[in-house]
Each structure stands twice: as C-alpha cells, then as structure tokens.
Design a protein around this motif. Sequence first.
Motif, PDB file in Angstrom:
ATOM      1  N   GLU A   1       0.846  -1.189   0.000  1.00  0.00           N
ATOM      2  CA  GLU A   1       0.000   0.000   0.000  1.00  0.00           C
ATOM      3  C   GLU A   1       0.882   1.238   0.000  1.00  0.00           C
ATOM      4  O   GLU A   1       1.974   1.250   0.572  1.00  0.00           O
ATOM      5  CB  GLU A   1      -0.945   0.015   1.205  1.00  0.00           C
ATOM      6  N   LEU A   2       0.420   2.286  -0.684  1.00  0.00           N
ATOM      7  CA  LEU A   2       1.173   3.524  -0.758  1.00  0.00           C
ATOM      8  C   LEU A   2       0.742   4.433   0.392  1.00  0.00           C
ATOM      9  O   LEU A   2      -0.434   4.768   0.528  1.00  0.00           O
ATOM     10  CB  LEU A   2       0.936   4.221  -2.097  1.00  0.00           C
ATOM     11  N   VAL A   3       1.716   4.808   1.226  1.00  0.00           N
ATOM     12  CA  VAL A   3       1.466   5.591   2.428  1.00  0.00           C
ATOM     13  C   VAL A   3       2.051   6.984   2.260  1.00  0.00           C
ATOM     14  O   VAL A   3       3.134   7.161   1.689  1.00  0.00           O
ATOM     15  CB  VAL A   3       2.093   4.906   3.660  1.00  0.00           C
ATOM     16  N   SER A   4       1.348   7.986   2.746  1.00  0.00           N
ATOM     17  CA  SER A   4       1.834   9.367   2.744  1.00  0.00           C
ATOM     18  C   SER A   4       1.836   9.895   4.177  1.00  0.00           C
ATOM     19  O   SER A   4       0.902   9.645   4.939  1.00  0.00           O
ATOM     20  CB  SER A   4       0.941  10.246   1.863  1.00  0.00           C
ATOM     21  N   VAL A   5       2.896  10.625   4.533  1.00  0.00           N
ATOM     22  CA  VAL A   5       2.980  11.268   5.847  1.00  0.00           C
ATOM     23  C   VAL A   5       3.134  12.768   5.644  1.00  0.00           C
ATOM     24  O   VAL A   5       4.075  13.223   4.979  1.00  0.00           O
ATOM     25  CB  VAL A   5       4.156  10.722   6.678  1.00  0.00           C
TER      26      VAL A   5
END
Length: 337
Positions: free
Chosen positions: A165-169
């Motif tokens: 899964e592509l995660v953004s912070v």
Amino acid sequence: MHQTKIKWFYLFLMFLTAINFVKAQETYPATESPRFSTDGKQFIFTSTVWQKLNNAGKKLSGAVALMKTDGTNFRLVTKNVNGINDRDASLSPDGKKIVFRRVVLDKNASESGGDIYIVNADGSGLKPLSNHTANETFPEFSVDGKSVIFVRETIAGINSPYNGELVSVNLQDFKEQILIAKEFRVKQAIPIPTGRGGFLIACAEIDGNGKPLPKGSMLAVASPAGELNPKAFMKLPMPDEKLQIDRIVASFATTETAFYVAASEDGWFGESHAFKMTSKESKTLKGLYNGVRYYMSLSPDGKQNVIGTTYPTDTLIVSEFAADNFAGKETRIMIKR
C-alpha cells in the motif's frame, strides 16, 4: 623441560588465536544505494562498514552520507552503529531534509524489513515516520517537499509475493494517510515533477473499472491524492511472462519522459528483465545484470547512472547512459574523507 614445552605450546596457540581474532575484526568501508541530488551536484548514499570473514564479508552497519559528485565534502548524516543499516535515502527538493529506511541487521539479515526515518541534512532532528511490523521501503519526498511517501509491503504468498500500500505522511502534523490500498500491490512510487505533482506507480494490473487483477505488473500515474486512471496504465512489453516490477527510475529531462524498469518472474528474487518505456514504445534494455534494482539511479539530465560497490572500497561508479544501454563508459569516484 616437559612443562616448559607445554607452556610454549599454549603460548603459541594463544598467539594464533590472537591473530585470527584481529583478522576477524578487520573492517573495510563500502557504498550502497547511491542517488544523485535533484540538482545533480551531490550524491546521497549509504556508507557501509563490512567485516572480513575468510573470503566473504559481513555487513556491520550503514550510515546515510552526502558528498559532492567529485568525491569531496564527504560527511556522515547518521552514524555507523553496529547492527543498524540506514539505506535507500532520498534528499528533499530544497536539500534540507533526508528520508531513509532503517533496517536492524541482527533481526533482519536479508534486509527485507525496515522503518522510515527523517533527519535534517546536518544530522539533527532524527525522527521515525513509521513503526510497523510490515516492510516499509522506497521513501520519497513529494515534489513540493511537504510530505513523504513510501510503500508498506507484506508478503502475500508465492503467486502474489507482496501486498503493497502507498502511504503518505504529512510533514506538518506527521499524520499518516493511505493513498493506495494494498490490494493494488504497489511496489514503488516516485514523484513526477510536472503537471499536478502526482506519482508514477509500479503496481498490479487493473481492469477497465479500475479494480486490481491478481497477475502481472504495470506502470500507472496517480494523482497527489492517490487516484488511478485505468486508461493511463502501461503494460510491460512481455505479456506472456509473469513478471513483477522490482524497481523503477525515470528521466524527465528529455523531450519525452522515459521510464526504466527492472522486473523479475513472480515469486523469484533477482531480476531477469529490464525495459525502457515511453508513451510511444517499450523496449528491452541491455547492459544490466541480476540484482539490477539496486543499480538504477539516473542523474537529473538522464545521461549518467550511479551504483555503489563493496570493491573497490569507498567508491561510487558512474557510467554513461545512452538511453537504452547502461553499459557505458565508467568513471570511479573515490571518496575523499
């Protein structure tokens, strides 16, 4: 007399033991996962420490390092700590911050697990961005530098070797957001410095309704919010092979954007194919070899590729890149510590 011989024999054994101990402690520096900075003036890479073990070696540690492309102004950003490898580092667009993947070697000799960290380029402000049991990899800054993306990867079985899964912070409040669900098997994402500032994604094939299929690998463009356009997907040029994308790099400096892909058969570790993909064509690349996903890192102008090496030590190797061949003339850049 007999006791004297025994005494000297034990002293000799102690001497041999001491020599072997010194040999076992012998270490040497190496480099891995290098990249060009966005302005092409610096390298960011991992400066590793290896221990000599007979004819092989054991990695003891790795620290994030910066230096100019001529080998000068070398400096460690993080420290070499036994059992810790800081790798796959990425420099922010303004050059002030760095994100990287930290692996605990004692728990993860294969380096298949890791967490994402951020640090200022001067070494201050070290902070974890994630703490998860899954493998987290390929950290990148967004084009505006306001957020960090990475892939959270879990093993899904031999016929589907990962769920990613592509995660953004968000770097303002450090809140995490899932941009693309794990069902899409995201392997890697890199920022696109044109248009709306979206991402190029390596992921599973999808059908006309935008649903992921349990086979193959594709390139896709995602919006900053993670929206995928099924009509904009690019398939690998070998449809009869069950391939998964392991690594992508891109050149945005040419008149036409080109993507470079390393791929392997599903369930197999080690690349067997590499491709150049544009909107007009897809072709097989030459001059690559097994493990190539760690050796693809283009300069901003797309004319050079840099790799790290354990031998010669303290060296980065830059090769000319002729758009379809990575086997150009090589230049070895020695680190001037």
